[in-house]
Design an enzyme around this catalytic site. Structure first.
Site, PDB file in Angstrom:
ATOM      1  N   GLU A   1       0.861  -1.183   0.000  1.00 37.27           N
ATOM      2  CA  GLU A   1       0.000   0.000   0.000  1.00 37.27           C
ATOM      3  C   GLU A   1       0.897   1.232   0.000  1.00 37.27           C
ATOM      4  O   GLU A   1       1.656   1.445   0.944  1.00 37.27           O
ATOM      5  CB  GLU A   1      -0.894  -0.030   1.241  1.00 37.27           C
TER       6      GLU A   1
ATOM      7  N   ASP B   1      -4.626   9.970   9.503  1.00 36.14           N
ATOM      8  CA  ASP B   1      -3.310   9.489   9.887  1.00 36.14           C
ATOM      9  C   ASP B   1      -2.749  10.218  11.095  1.00 36.14           C
ATOM     10  O   ASP B   1      -2.994  11.407  11.302  1.00 36.14           O
ATOM     11  CB  ASP B   1      -2.342   9.634   8.697  1.00 36.14           C
TER      12      ASP B   1
END
Length: 268
Positions: free
Chosen positions: A52, A63
């Site tokens: 990924e 994130d």
């Protein structure tokens, strides 16, 4: 499912292997601009099942600090979606060393994709051999209404996320409209912030497992060592590691030996 999706490397992978799959995330252009293909090849050589690749963005809302910092460094290095596609251009052929055969996902946010142009983006994904994307801030309803036909035309999967707060009705809807796999976010948090697997998480994992969904599932957020990978693999088809690998790259570098050592600590 379209013919293109039937032949997708991700769907083919899950048809062949259903247990203990390891998906490893890293940020394109980090630590250095031209490290992208080095890390990709290192992960393939180390035996990961899916890679990924993060498309750096200035406001990566899902994130945590580690990946946010890597995004900032990558952007400062000059990384962009256009540059990433250029780096991946030859990865699927043997022109420059061993060809990349591992499935590739691009993870990022919808705004840069819109700026690039959704059809241009999907076309470039197909050209360079990207198999799917994860766009956490693209609602499924909007995707189905506006973009799904374009993604299908180019054989690009769009992987959707569920969380402990996602209702059963919504999960069933996501499962019905998904191909590839479902990304199970382990908790209502950001990447890199989860420490260990709590009883609450186990209850959530068991609840989803009992739903007998059509799609396979990978668990992400908080998977950072062998123990958490093992736990996730008991309740899903495998797990996704991100922040822990970014920290490893920062501390240990991008050599094939270093990457293999990291993967071995997760798997064994």
């Amino acid at each position: 499912m379209t013919q293109e999706l039937t032949q997708n490397r991700i769907t083919s992978l899950f048809a062949q292997k259903s247990e203990r799959l390891l998906n490893v995330y890293f940020t394109a252009g980090y630590p250095s601009l031209n490290d992208t293909t080095t890390i990709l090849r290192g992960l393939q050589a180390a035996g990961v099942d899916i890679v990924e690749i993060g498309m750096p963005y200035s406001d990566p809302v899902a994130d945590g600090e580690t990946i946010q910092q890597s995004n900032g460094v990558a952007l400062d290095n000059g990384m962009s979606i256009k540059t990433l596609f250029a780096q991946l251009a030859d990865c699927r052929n043997a022109t420059h060393g061993e060809p990349i055969t591992v499935p590739i996902l691009l993870m990022g946010y919808i705004n840069p994709v819109l700026q690039f142009g959704v059809e241009n983006f999907c076309q470039k994904c197909q050209e360079v051999g990207v198999d799917g994307v994860i766009l956490p801030d693209l609602p499924l309803d909007l995707f189905l209404e506006e973009y799904a036909p374009i993604f299908r035309q180019y054989g690009i999967l769009n992987v959707h996320l569920i969380t402990p707060q996602t209702t059963e009705e919504r999960i069933r809807f996501i499962d019905a409209e998904s191909d590839g796999f479902i990304y199970m976010v382990s908790s209502a948090s950001i990447t890199g912030s989860v420490k260990g697997v709590s009883d609450t998480m186990k209850t959530y994992f068991e609840r989803i497992q009992a739903m007998n969904l059509r799609n396979p599932r990978l668990i992400g957020f908080g998977i950072n060592n062998h123990e958490t990978f093992d736990m996730a693999s008991q309740f899903a088809n495998g797990a996704i590691v991100g922040s822990a690998f970014i920290r490893h790259l920062s501390e240990k570098g991008t050599s094939p030996e270093s990457i293999r050592a990291f993967v071995e600590t997760i798997r064994s």
